[in-house]
Design a protein around this motif. Structure first.
Motif, PDB file in Angstrom:
ATOM      1  N   GLU A 225       0.827  -1.210   0.000  1.00  0.00           N
ATOM      2  CA  GLU A 225       0.000   0.000   0.000  1.00  0.00           C
ATOM      3  C   GLU A 225       0.857   1.254   0.000  1.00  0.00           C
ATOM      4  O   GLU A 225       0.622   2.200  -0.775  1.00  0.00           O
ATOM      5  CB  GLU A 225      -0.927  -0.002   1.231  1.00  0.00           C
ATOM      6  N   GLY A 226       1.859   1.266   0.861  1.00  0.00           N
ATOM      7  CA  GLY A 226       2.750   2.418   0.913  1.00  0.00           C
ATOM      8  C   GLY A 226       3.514   2.601  -0.381  1.00  0.00           C
ATOM      9  O   GLY A 226       3.713   3.723  -0.847  1.00  0.00           O
ATOM     10  N   ASN A 227       3.931   1.499  -0.980  1.00  0.00           N
ATOM     11  CA  ASN A 227       4.657   1.561  -2.241  1.00  0.00           C
ATOM     12  C   ASN A 227       3.766   2.110  -3.354  1.00  0.00           C
ATOM     13  O   ASN A 227       4.221   2.904  -4.194  1.00  0.00           O
ATOM     14  CB  ASN A 227       5.167   0.171  -2.608  1.00  0.00           C
ATOM     15  N   TYR A 228       2.502   1.687  -3.361  1.00  0.00           N
ATOM     16  CA  TYR A 228       1.560   2.185  -4.380  1.00  0.00           C
ATOM     17  C   TYR A 228       1.410   3.699  -4.281  1.00  0.00           C
ATOM     18  O   TYR A 228       1.484   4.412  -5.297  1.00  0.00           O
ATOM     19  CB  TYR A 228       0.208   1.508  -4.200  1.00  0.00           C
ATOM     20  N   HIS A 229       1.219   4.193  -3.063  1.00  0.00           N
ATOM     21  CA  HIS A 229       1.050   5.639  -2.885  1.00  0.00           C
ATOM     22  C   HIS A 229       2.317   6.396  -3.273  1.00  0.00           C
ATOM     23  O   HIS A 229       2.241   7.478  -3.872  1.00  0.00           O
ATOM     24  CB  HIS A 229       0.656   5.941  -1.436  1.00  0.00           C
ATOM     25  N   ALA A 230       3.467   5.829  -2.948  1.00  0.00           N
ATOM     26  CA  ALA A 230       4.737   6.470  -3.307  1.00  0.00           C
ATOM     27  C   ALA A 230       4.907   6.525  -4.821  1.00  0.00           C
ATOM     28  O   ALA A 230       5.359   7.534  -5.379  1.00  0.00           O
ATOM     29  CB  ALA A 230       5.903   5.721  -2.667  1.00  0.00           C
ATOM     30  N   LEU A 231       4.537   5.442  -5.507  1.00  0.00           N
ATOM     31  CA  LEU A 231       4.661   5.404  -6.959  1.00  0.00           C
ATOM     32  C   LEU A 231       3.696   6.386  -7.614  1.00  0.00           C
ATOM     33  O   LEU A 231       4.054   7.083  -8.573  1.00  0.00           O
ATOM     34  CB  LEU A 231       4.389   3.986  -7.470  1.00  0.00           C
ATOM     35  N   MET A 232       2.469   6.466  -7.096  1.00  0.00           N
ATOM     36  CA  MET A 232       1.496   7.415  -7.639  1.00  0.00           C
ATOM     37  C   MET A 232       1.988   8.853  -7.470  1.00  0.00           C
ATOM     38  O   MET A 232       1.796   9.697  -8.349  1.00  0.00           O
ATOM     39  CB  MET A 232       0.146   7.240  -6.946  1.00  0.00           C
ATOM     40  N   GLU A 233       2.654   9.109  -6.355  1.00  0.00           N
ATOM     41  CA  GLU A 233       3.185  10.451  -6.118  1.00  0.00           C
ATOM     42  C   GLU A 233       4.296  10.770  -7.117  1.00  0.00           C
ATOM     43  O   GLU A 233       4.377  11.902  -7.622  1.00  0.00           O
ATOM     44  CB  GLU A 233       3.727  10.553  -4.688  1.00  0.00           C
ATOM     45  N   VAL A 234       5.124   9.778  -7.428  1.00  0.00           N
ATOM     46  CA  VAL A 234       6.175   9.981  -8.433  1.00  0.00           C
ATOM     47  C   VAL A 234       5.545  10.306  -9.784  1.00  0.00           C
ATOM     48  O   VAL A 234       5.971  11.243 -10.478  1.00  0.00           O
ATOM     49  CB  VAL A 234       7.058   8.724  -8.547  1.00  0.00           C
ATOM     50  N   TYR A 235       4.533   9.538 -10.183  1.00  0.00           N
ATOM     51  CA  TYR A 235       3.854   9.772 -11.460  1.00  0.00           C
ATOM     52  C   TYR A 235       3.211  11.155 -11.505  1.00  0.00           C
ATOM     53  O   TYR A 235       3.334  11.888 -12.493  1.00  0.00           O
ATOM     54  CB  TYR A 235       2.780   8.706 -11.684  1.00  0.00           C
ATOM     55  N   GLN A 236       2.514  11.510 -10.437  1.00  0.00           N
ATOM     56  CA  GLN A 236       1.818  12.801 -10.406  1.00  0.00           C
ATOM     57  C   GLN A 236       2.797  13.966 -10.485  1.00  0.00           C
ATOM     58  O   GLN A 236       2.555  14.943 -11.208  1.00  0.00           O
ATOM     59  CB  GLN A 236       0.967  12.891  -9.137  1.00  0.00           C
ATOM     60  N   ASN A 237       3.897  13.869  -9.758  1.00  0.00           N
ATOM     61  CA  ASN A 237       4.897  14.934  -9.800  1.00  0.00           C
ATOM     62  C   ASN A 237       5.559  15.021 -11.173  1.00  0.00           C
ATOM     63  O   ASN A 237       5.839  16.122 -11.671  1.00  0.00           O
ATOM     64  CB  ASN A 237       5.967  14.701  -8.729  1.00  0.00           C
ATOM     65  N   THR A 238       5.778  13.876 -11.792  1.00  0.00           N
ATOM     66  CA  THR A 238       6.385  13.859 -13.124  1.00  0.00           C
ATOM     67  C   THR A 238       5.457  14.521 -14.139  1.00  0.00           C
ATOM     68  O   THR A 238       5.890  15.341 -14.966  1.00  0.00           O
ATOM     69  CB  THR A 238       6.686  12.419 -13.560  1.00  0.00           C
ATOM     70  N   ILE A 239       4.173  14.173 -14.081  1.00  0.00           N
ATOM     71  CA  ILE A 239       3.180  14.770 -14.994  1.00  0.00           C
ATOM     72  C   ILE A 239       3.077  16.270 -14.770  1.00  0.00           C
ATOM     73  O   ILE A 239       3.030  17.065 -15.718  1.00  0.00           O
ATOM     74  CB  ILE A 239       1.808  14.086 -14.804  1.00  0.00           C
ATOM     75  N   TYR A 240       3.060  16.662 -13.505  1.00  0.00           N
ATOM     76  CA  TYR A 240       2.955  18.091 -13.165  1.00  0.00           C
ATOM     77  C   TYR A 240       4.164  18.868 -13.698  1.00  0.00           C
ATOM     78  O   TYR A 240       4.016  19.923 -14.327  1.00  0.00           O
ATOM     79  CB  TYR A 240       2.838  18.249 -11.656  1.00  0.00           C
ATOM     80  N   ASN A 241       5.356  18.335 -13.447  1.00  0.00           N
ATOM     81  CA  ASN A 241       6.574  19.026 -13.905  1.00  0.00           C
ATOM     82  C   ASN A 241       6.671  19.048 -15.426  1.00  0.00           C
ATOM     83  O   ASN A 241       7.172  20.017 -16.000  1.00  0.00           O
ATOM     84  CB  ASN A 241       7.800  18.345 -13.312  1.00  0.00           C
ATOM     85  N   TYR A 242       6.190  17.988 -16.081  1.00  0.00           N
ATOM     86  CA  TYR A 242       6.188  17.962 -17.540  1.00  0.00           C
ATOM     87  C   TYR A 242       5.258  19.034 -18.095  1.00  0.00           C
ATOM     88  O   TYR A 242       5.577  19.724 -19.062  1.00  0.00           O
ATOM     89  CB  TYR A 242       5.754  16.590 -18.032  1.00  0.00           C
ATOM     90  N   GLY A 243       4.121  19.206 -17.439  1.00  0.00           N
ATOM     91  CA  GLY A 243       3.169  20.237 -17.857  1.00  0.00           C
ATOM     92  C   GLY A 243       3.763  21.632 -17.714  1.00  0.00           C
ATOM     93  O   GLY A 243       3.588  22.486 -18.596  1.00  0.00           O
ATOM     94  N   LYS A 244       4.461  21.870 -16.631  1.00  0.00           N
ATOM     95  CA  LYS A 244       5.100  23.166 -16.413  1.00  0.00           C
ATOM     96  C   LYS A 244       6.155  23.432 -17.459  1.00  0.00           C
ATOM     97  O   LYS A 244       6.298  24.538 -17.977  1.00  0.00           O
ATOM     98  CB  LYS A 244       5.740  23.200 -15.030  1.00  0.00           C
ATOM     99  N   LYS A 245       6.882  22.369 -17.836  1.00  0.00           N
ATOM    100  CA  LYS A 245       7.943  22.512 -18.844  1.00  0.00           C
ATOM    101  C   LYS A 245       7.345  22.858 -20.196  1.00  0.00           C
ATOM    102  O   LYS A 245       7.891  23.685 -20.940  1.00  0.00           O
ATOM    103  CB  LYS A 245       8.735  21.195 -18.915  1.00  0.00           C
ATOM    104  N   LYS A 246       6.213  22.239 -20.535  1.00  0.00           N
ATOM    105  CA  LYS A 246       5.563  22.522 -21.817  1.00  0.00           C
ATOM    106  C   LYS A 246       5.029  23.935 -21.863  1.00  0.00           C
ATOM    107  O   LYS A 246       5.040  24.599 -22.912  1.00  0.00           O
ATOM    108  CB  LYS A 246       4.429  21.543 -22.052  1.00  0.00           C
ATOM    109  N   ASP A 247       4.520  24.420 -20.713  1.00  0.00           N
ATOM    110  CA  ASP A 247       3.976  25.782 -20.658  1.00  0.00           C
ATOM    111  C   ASP A 247       5.031  26.829 -20.956  1.00  0.00           C
ATOM    112  O   ASP A 247       4.730  27.917 -21.452  1.00  0.00           O
ATOM    113  CB  ASP A 247       3.358  26.056 -19.290  1.00  0.00           C
TER     114      ASP A 247
END
Length: 248
Positions: A225-247
């Motif tokens: 469970e903890g690993n799942y939440h940690a992985l989701m956080e990595v994905y979300q941060n990656t998507i967020y930072n990618y969006g900022k880079k595109k902007d």
């Protein structure tokens, strides 16, 4: 070999054209030590792109296990895994040791077990057998003399509330804290290993906290469970930072 040369050429080519820096948004590593090594390597990765997310295992705990007076070595029978160090430690302090695994030094290990009745060699075993032994043993000995990532055997041991007596190599200190969820001994020093095991044996009546903390470490860091939440956080941060880079 041809394969090694091909991988080296590929890696060099991608370093030159900047693939590792420009085309990959996030690198996931198992430990802080690995993160540091990647950041300091010739890849020169930006530190914000290298994140730590450890391995995990399903819960292997047991509520009715009774600890017995023996220790386990679990892994390949090779020199770099520290198998000679652990067997030498048995000669210094004659504790009971059960060896699980296979490898190039198998015949030598068998010979040692014949010469010393406190050494039991059981060969390669399935996971059910291994978990049962971890639940019953007094501790897991991890005497590796080289860098490793985050072996599943360590997480499985922590899951069963089993303390780990481990080499004092830097990356191992991340997940095993001396006198908290296990003990450190000087790498490849069989005398020091024997002394740590003797200390645990002599003070076993006052060591309940070590076993509780081993289990606590698993619950805090290595559950699915903890690993799942940690992985989701990595994905979300990656998507967020990618969006900022595109902007930009």
């Amino acid at each position: 070999s041809i394969q090694t040369s091909a991988v080296t050429m590929m890696s060099s080519f991608h370093k030159i054209i900047g693939t590792w820096k420009k085309m990959i948004d996030t690198y996931i590593v198992l430990t802080e030590f690995a993160r540091y090594k990647f950041i300091q390597s010739s890849l020169k990765l930006p530190q914000e792109r290298v994140v730590v997310k450890p391995n995990f295992v399903n819960d292997c705990s047991s509520t009715n296990s009774k600890r017995e007076n023996y220790y386990i070595y679990l892994g390949r029978l090779t020199e770099e895994k520290g198998i000679k160090c652990i067997l030498d430690s048995v000669k210094i302090y004659n504790y009971r040791l059960k060896i699980i695994g296979d490898g190039p030094l198998r015949d030598w290990v068998i010979k040692q077990s014949i010469q010393n009745p406190n050494i039991e060699y059981v060969g390669f075993q399935n996971k059910e057998y291994i978990i049962n032994e971890l639940q019953k043993s007094r501790g897991l000995i991890f005497p590796s003399i080289w860098y490793e990532g985050l072996p599943l055997s360590i997480i499985e041991a922590l899951s069963t509330g089993t303390p780990i007596i481990i080499s004092d190599i830097v990356p191992f200190k991340e997940f095993i804290t001396h006198n908290y969820n296990g003990f450190h001994f000087e790498t490849n020093n069989s005398k020091d290993l024997a002394e740590k095991i003797k200390y645990l044996d002599i003070n076993i009546a006052n060591m309940r906290h070590i076993y509780l903390n081993a289990r606590k470490t698993y619950l805090e860091k290595y559950t699915p469970e903890g690993n799942y939440h940690a992985l989701m956080e990595v994905y979300q941060n990656t998507i967020y930072n990618y969006g900022k880079k595109k902007d930009h």
